[in-house]
Design a protein around this motif. Sequence first.
Motif, short mmCIF file in Angstrom:
data_model
loop_
_atom_site.label_atom_id
_atom_site.label_comp_id
_atom_site.label_asym_id
_atom_site.label_seq_id
_atom_site.Cartn_x
_atom_site.Cartn_y
_atom_site.Cartn_z
N ILE A 16 -30.88 -13.90 -22.89
CA ILE A 16 -31.35 -13.57 -21.55
C ILE A 16 -30.71 -14.49 -20.52
CG2 ILE A 16 -33.40 -13.55 -20.07
CD1 ILE A 16 -34.98 -12.68 -22.61
N SER A 19 -27.19 -13.46 -19.89
CA SER A 19 -27.19 -12.24 -19.11
C SER A 19 -27.42 -12.52 -17.63
CB SER A 19 -28.28 -11.30 -19.64
OG SER A 19 -28.35 -10.14 -18.87
N GLU A 45 -37.04 -17.67 -14.44
CA GLU A 45 -35.70 -17.11 -14.63
C GLU A 45 -34.64 -17.86 -13.83
OE1 GLU A 45 -37.71 -14.42 -11.50
OE2 GLU A 45 -38.31 -15.57 -13.25
#
Length: 70
Positions: A16, A19, A45
């Motif tokens: 993740i 990405s 994030e």
Amino acid sequence: MTAPDCGSCAPTRATITRSRLKFIDHVLSKLPFQVEKVQTDNGQEFGSAFHWHLLDMGIGHVKIRPEPHA
């Protein structure tokens, strides 16, 4: 990003993170100007990998202060 219905196929944290970094690289490559600073909220994030990735590219990273709950 969602994982397939199979439990063993869930993306890892590293996948993740890669990405997200790939996405910001793509966005920055398409802009017709040099970005000096990126402002984000305090979501996980936008953690240290994201922060240092921007700094390594000479781009500042500022997190907005959370609003106090009423």
